[in-house]
Design a protein around this motif. Structure first.
Motif, PDB file in Angstrom:
ATOM      1  N   CYS A 235       0.835  -1.207   0.000  1.00  0.00           N
ATOM      2  CA  CYS A 235       0.000   0.000   0.000  1.00  0.00           C
ATOM      3  C   CYS A 235       0.869   1.257   0.000  1.00  0.00           C
ATOM      4  CB  CYS A 235      -0.922  -0.007   1.218  1.00  0.00           C
ATOM      5  SG  CYS A 235      -2.177   1.279   1.117  1.00  0.00           S
TER       6      CYS A 235
ATOM      7  N   CYS B  64       0.368   3.992   1.428  1.00  0.00           N
ATOM      8  CA  CYS B  64       0.413   4.742   2.691  1.00  0.00           C
ATOM      9  C   CYS B  64       1.671   4.444   3.495  1.00  0.00           C
ATOM     10  CB  CYS B  64      -0.827   4.464   3.527  1.00  0.00           C
ATOM     11  SG  CYS B  64      -0.889   2.791   4.198  1.00  0.00           S
TER      12      CYS B  64
ATOM     13  N   GLY C 119      -2.086   1.737   8.756  1.00  0.00           N
ATOM     14  CA  GLY C 119      -2.917   1.467   7.589  1.00  0.00           C
ATOM     15  C   GLY C 119      -3.759   2.663   7.199  1.00  0.00           C
ATOM     16  N   CYS C 120      -4.440   2.522   6.064  1.00  0.00           N
ATOM     17  CA  CYS C 120      -5.284   3.586   5.550  1.00  0.00           C
ATOM     18  C   CYS C 120      -6.554   2.927   5.002  1.00  0.00           C
ATOM     19  CB  CYS C 120      -4.534   4.348   4.453  1.00  0.00           C
ATOM     20  SG  CYS C 120      -4.296   3.374   2.958  1.00  0.00           S
TER      21      CYS C 120
ATOM     22  N   CYS D 296      -6.105  -0.164   2.848  1.00  0.00           N
ATOM     23  CA  CYS D 296      -5.458  -1.410   3.301  1.00  0.00           C
ATOM     24  C   CYS D 296      -5.969  -1.871   4.664  1.00  0.00           C
ATOM     25  CB  CYS D 296      -3.934  -1.270   3.317  1.00  0.00           C
ATOM     26  SG  CYS D 296      -3.304  -0.054   4.451  1.00  0.00           S
TER      27      CYS D 296
END
Ligand SMILES: [Zn+2]
Length: 271
Positions: A80, A82, A87-88, A91
């Motif tokens: 990902c 990010c 996480g974002c 994800c």
């Protein structure tokens, strides 16, 4: 190569693959088990837990609850953009559980887990998470992420993925009069005995155990069991996270990607 679908539904896929070999079939089986990503709960923040189970046991049970997965919508955390430990939205999926036993002892089921994405929910709402006694409470926030079965079995998309050789049965030409031992002993009921002759009832059920050949009083037995060297029956049983045909498609894609990588590396090295 030729493929024939024997059975296909939401969780099961059974196919005949012809003109293939063992290394290919085994590569697909292993990739389906270990490399096709699925969603699973990875982190749990416990807000309140007055049940008798420790936080980590509940977290473990939540982790093993299969979640419906959308591979096109989410990235693997390591891929990902990010690059964030937390996480974002691309994800990570946040799920919450807020359960209390107000009236008396009750079981909390997976159906009570609320997800921020209505597509990423437990595959069944009948999985027991915990039993609460009167006035006990469980409140938590959980984060699900994509992962692979080789890291932890909770990310395995299949509960079963196996293949076997395609059976080949040669029946006795002559009548067997009184003896039906081969048909009687078969645990899968592959053979049947009719009009003093042995016949094949269900060829695909044969698991090549050879009990029928051993049971035959004639030695050597006129009944022979063999297998086709380049034909296989493959069975995939999904946990419900992904449709079984998608699991197989992803496995072939991953195998192709790995082969391409070797090709690229070889090209780069030989320049
Ligand atoms: Zn991200």
């Amino acid at each position: 190569m030729k493929i024939e679908i024997l059975e296909k539904n939401d969780t099961n896929l059974r196919i005949i693959v012809r003109e293939a070999d063992v290394p290919l079939m085994n590569a697909l089986r292993r990739i389906a088990l270990a490399e096709v990503p699925t969603m699973a709960i990875e982190e749990v923040v416990m807000i309140e837990n007055s049940s008798i189970l420790q936080d980590e046991i509940i977290a473990h049970r939540l982790g093993l609850t299969p979640l419906k997965t959308d591979l096109d919508e989410y990235n693997l955390p390591e891929d990902c953009e990010c690059k964030s430990e937390f996480g974002c939205p691309q994800c990570r999926v946040t799920l919450t559980l807020d359960a209390e036993a107000k009236e008396g002892t009750r079981t909390v089921y997976s159906g009570e887990i609320v997800s921020e994405n209505p597509e990423i929910i437990p595959v069944s709402d009948k999985i027991p998470i915990i039993k609460l006694a009167k006035n006990q409470k469980l409140k938590l926030e959980a984060y699900a992420r994509l992962g692979k079965g080789k890291t932890h079995a909770k990310w395995q998309p299949v509960s079963m993925c196996a293949y076997k050789y395609f059976p080949k049965i040669t029946l006795p030409v002559e009548k067997c009069e009184e003896c039906s031992k081969c048909a009687d002993i078969c645990p899968k009921k592959v053979l049947e005995f009719k009009d003093e002759k042995v016949d094949v009832r269900d060829l695909l059920a044969c698991n090549l155990c050879m009990d029928c050949v051993d049971a035959c009083p004639k030695k050597p037995s006129p009944l022979t069991i063999e297998w086709e060297k380049n034909a296989f029956i493959m069975s995939i049983e999904s946990t419900g996270a992904l449709p079984p045909e998608r699991i197989l498609q992803e496995a072939t894609k991953t195998l192709g990607k790995q082969l391409n990588e070797i090709e690229e590396l070889l090209k780069a090295e030989s320049q």
